[in-house]
Design an enzyme around this catalytic site. Structure first.
Site, PDB file in Angstrom:
ATOM      1  N   GLU A 112       0.849  -1.201   0.000  1.00 54.07           N
ATOM      2  CA  GLU A 112       0.000   0.000   0.000  1.00 54.07           C
ATOM      3  C   GLU A 112       0.879   1.243   0.000  1.00 54.07           C
ATOM      4  O   GLU A 112       1.947   1.256   0.620  1.00 54.07           O
ATOM      5  CB  GLU A 112      -0.912  -0.056   1.243  1.00 54.07           C
ATOM      6  CG  GLU A 112      -1.776   1.148   1.496  1.00 54.07           C
ATOM      7  CD  GLU A 112      -2.825   1.432   0.423  1.00 54.07           C
ATOM      8  OE1 GLU A 112      -2.479   1.380  -0.770  1.00 54.07           O
ATOM      9  OE2 GLU A 112      -3.967   1.746   0.791  1.00 54.07           O
ATOM     10  N   ASP A 113       0.445   2.264  -0.692  1.00 51.23           N
ATOM     11  CA  ASP A 113       1.246   3.489  -0.754  1.00 51.23           C
ATOM     12  C   ASP A 113       1.199   4.252   0.565  1.00 51.23           C
ATOM     13  O   ASP A 113       2.225   4.665   1.097  1.00 51.23           O
ATOM     14  CB  ASP A 113       0.795   4.387  -1.925  1.00 51.23           C
ATOM     15  CG  ASP A 113      -0.714   4.603  -1.982  1.00 51.23           C
ATOM     16  OD1 ASP A 113      -1.437   4.197  -1.023  1.00 51.23           O
ATOM     17  OD2 ASP A 113      -1.195   5.178  -2.977  1.00 51.23           O
ATOM     18  N   ASP A 116      -3.957   6.369   5.674  1.00 47.18           N
ATOM     19  CA  ASP A 116      -4.351   7.683   6.178  1.00 47.18           C
ATOM     20  C   ASP A 116      -5.439   7.460   7.235  1.00 47.18           C
ATOM     21  O   ASP A 116      -5.140   7.149   8.380  1.00 47.18           O
ATOM     22  CB  ASP A 116      -4.824   8.496   4.964  1.00 47.18           C
ATOM     23  CG  ASP A 116      -5.173   9.930   5.289  1.00 47.18           C
ATOM     24  OD1 ASP A 116      -4.669  10.451   6.284  1.00 47.18           O
ATOM     25  OD2 ASP A 116      -5.952  10.535   4.534  1.00 47.18           O
ATOM     26  N   PHE A 166      -0.593  16.386   3.112  1.00 46.53           N
ATOM     27  CA  PHE A 166      -1.041  15.729   1.888  1.00 46.53           C
ATOM     28  C   PHE A 166       0.190  15.627   0.991  1.00 46.53           C
ATOM     29  O   PHE A 166       0.764  16.641   0.610  1.00 46.53           O
ATOM     30  CB  PHE A 166      -2.158  16.516   1.189  1.00 46.53           C
ATOM     31  CG  PHE A 166      -2.669  15.800  -0.025  1.00 46.53           C
ATOM     32  CD1 PHE A 166      -3.565  14.749   0.107  1.00 46.53           C
ATOM     33  CD2 PHE A 166      -2.219  16.138  -1.291  1.00 46.53           C
ATOM     34  CE1 PHE A 166      -4.012  14.041  -1.008  1.00 46.53           C
ATOM     35  CE2 PHE A 166      -2.660  15.439  -2.415  1.00 46.53           C
ATOM     36  CZ  PHE A 166      -3.546  14.399  -2.268  1.00 46.53           C
ATOM     37  N   ARG A 179       2.255  11.570  -9.971  1.00 46.72           N
ATOM     38  CA  ARG A 179       2.627  10.183  -9.637  1.00 46.72           C
ATOM     39  C   ARG A 179       4.070   9.891 -10.045  1.00 46.72           C
ATOM     40  O   ARG A 179       4.735   9.050  -9.451  1.00 46.72           O
ATOM     41  CB  ARG A 179       1.702   9.188 -10.358  1.00 46.72           C
ATOM     42  CG  ARG A 179       0.253   9.252  -9.904  1.00 46.72           C
ATOM     43  CD  ARG A 179      -0.504   8.042 -10.446  1.00 46.72           C
ATOM     44  NE  ARG A 179      -1.952   8.195 -10.371  1.00 46.72           N
ATOM     45  CZ  ARG A 179      -2.679   7.936  -9.302  1.00 46.72           C
ATOM     46  NH1 ARG A 179      -2.104   7.536  -8.194  1.00 46.72           N
ATOM     47  NH2 ARG A 179      -3.994   8.090  -9.331  1.00 46.72           N
TER      48      ARG A 179
HETATM   49  P1  5GP Z   1      -7.422   6.015   3.786  1.00 46.22           P
HETATM   50  O1  5GP Z   1      -8.602   5.178   3.405  1.00 46.22           O
HETATM   51  O2  5GP Z   1      -6.440   5.294   4.660  1.00 46.22           O
HETATM   52  O3  5GP Z   1      -7.843   7.346   4.340  1.00 46.22           O
HETATM   53  O4  5GP Z   1      -6.697   6.438   2.464  1.00 46.22           O
HETATM   54  C1  5GP Z   1      -5.989   5.567   1.691  1.00 46.22           C
HETATM   55  C2  5GP Z   1      -5.816   6.124   0.302  1.00 46.22           C
HETATM   56  O5  5GP Z   1      -6.054   7.540   0.250  1.00 46.22           O
HETATM   57  C3  5GP Z   1      -4.380   5.949  -0.153  1.00 46.22           C
HETATM   58  O6  5GP Z   1      -4.188   4.694  -0.749  1.00 46.22           O
HETATM   59  C4  5GP Z   1      -4.218   7.099  -1.115  1.00 46.22           C
HETATM   60  O7  5GP Z   1      -4.681   6.731  -2.387  1.00 46.22           O
HETATM   61  C5  5GP Z   1      -5.107   8.187  -0.558  1.00 46.22           C
HETATM   62  N1  5GP Z   1      -4.335   9.124   0.276  1.00 46.22           N
HETATM   63  C6  5GP Z   1      -4.302   9.227   1.614  1.00 46.22           C
HETATM   64  N2  5GP Z   1      -3.457  10.184   2.024  1.00 46.22           N
HETATM   65  C7  5GP Z   1      -2.929  10.705   0.902  1.00 46.22           C
HETATM   66  C8  5GP Z   1      -1.948  11.728   0.662  1.00 46.22           C
HETATM   67  O8  5GP Z   1      -1.367  12.371   1.554  1.00 46.22           O
HETATM   68  N3  5GP Z   1      -1.664  11.967  -0.638  1.00 46.22           N
HETATM   69  C9  5GP Z   1      -2.242  11.313  -1.675  1.00 46.22           C
HETATM   70  N4  5GP Z   1      -1.875  11.641  -2.902  1.00 46.22           N
HETATM   71  N5  5GP Z   1      -3.159  10.348  -1.485  1.00 46.22           N
HETATM   72  C10 5GP Z   1      -3.484  10.037  -0.213  1.00 46.22           C
END
Ligand code: 5GP
Length: 199
Positions: A112-113, A116, A166, A179
């Protein structure tokens, strides 16, 4: 070397003009992924793990991660969208492309990237567990612990803990752009205004 230095400053890379700060450099990413790969290699010795990336954000991470794992493994991809065209989580998770391999009895590693709020992975883990894998673990490049709404189970590997920014680059986008930035960076505030006008 100054970790915030832009190693590509000598190149006329137009993306860097939109970056306020490099949070994690290419070298730092490379070094950490080598460590993660070595650790996964130890933990999964004798097994044939399946490494799954969530598209599109984790596409670049999985490419580097699998090459750092000194084991036989298989790869698969899942399309999942959790964000609209902005910087705030919508909480809505949609599967846009399912796995091609069956994961029953397999040792799954989700590449996973970034984690959050945790909403995306919590949802996904629940769904994948119903397919009866032998085990399932998450390897996330970035972790924003401060923003967690739902704790994600089985996060076995974390590349970097980051504060509540972010971030873009290394697969992570802002409105589908950035990206291909080779490092992890924070955008200049002016970029949000410009892109909102353009889009
Ligand atoms: P979560 O469901 O944990 O809030 O978010 C997961 C997804 O939200 C990540 O896989 C990513 O695609 C996006 N995301 C969350 N934080 C960031 C951020 O700081 N930058 C970007 N570009 N995408 C984010």
């Amino acid at each position: 070397m100054n970790p915030n230095a832009n190693p590509n400053a000598h190149l006329d890379h137009e993306i860097y003009r939109d970056i306020a700060e490099v949070l994690i450099s290419e070298e730092q990413i490379r070094a950490r992924i080598a460590e993660l790969g070595a650790q996964i290699g130890k933990d999964y010795r004798g097994k044939l793990p399946i490494v799954v990336a969530l598209l599109k954000g984790s596409g670049i991470f999985i490419a580097d991660l699998v090459r750092a794992i000194p084991l036989h493994l298989t790869m698969d991809f899942m399309g999942i969208s959790s964000y609209g065209a902005g910087t705030k989580s919508s909480g809505v998770v949609k599967i846009t492309k399912d796995l091609e391999e069956t994961i029953e009895g397999r040792h799954v590693i989700i590449a996973e990237d970034i984690i959050d709020t945790g909403l995306t992975l919590s949802y996904l883990m629940k769904m994948l567990k119903q397919r009866n894998p032998a085990s399932i673990k998450v390897c996330t490049l970035l972790n924003k612990q401060a923003r967690r709404l739902l704790e994600v189970e089985n996060v076995g590997y974390v590349g970097f803990e980051i504060d509540d920014h972010f971030v873009v680059g290394y697969g992570l986008d802002y409105i589908q752009k950035f990206r291909n930035l080779p490092c992890i960076g924070v955008l200049k505030p002016s970029v949000y205004q410009t892109f909102q006008v353009e889009n």
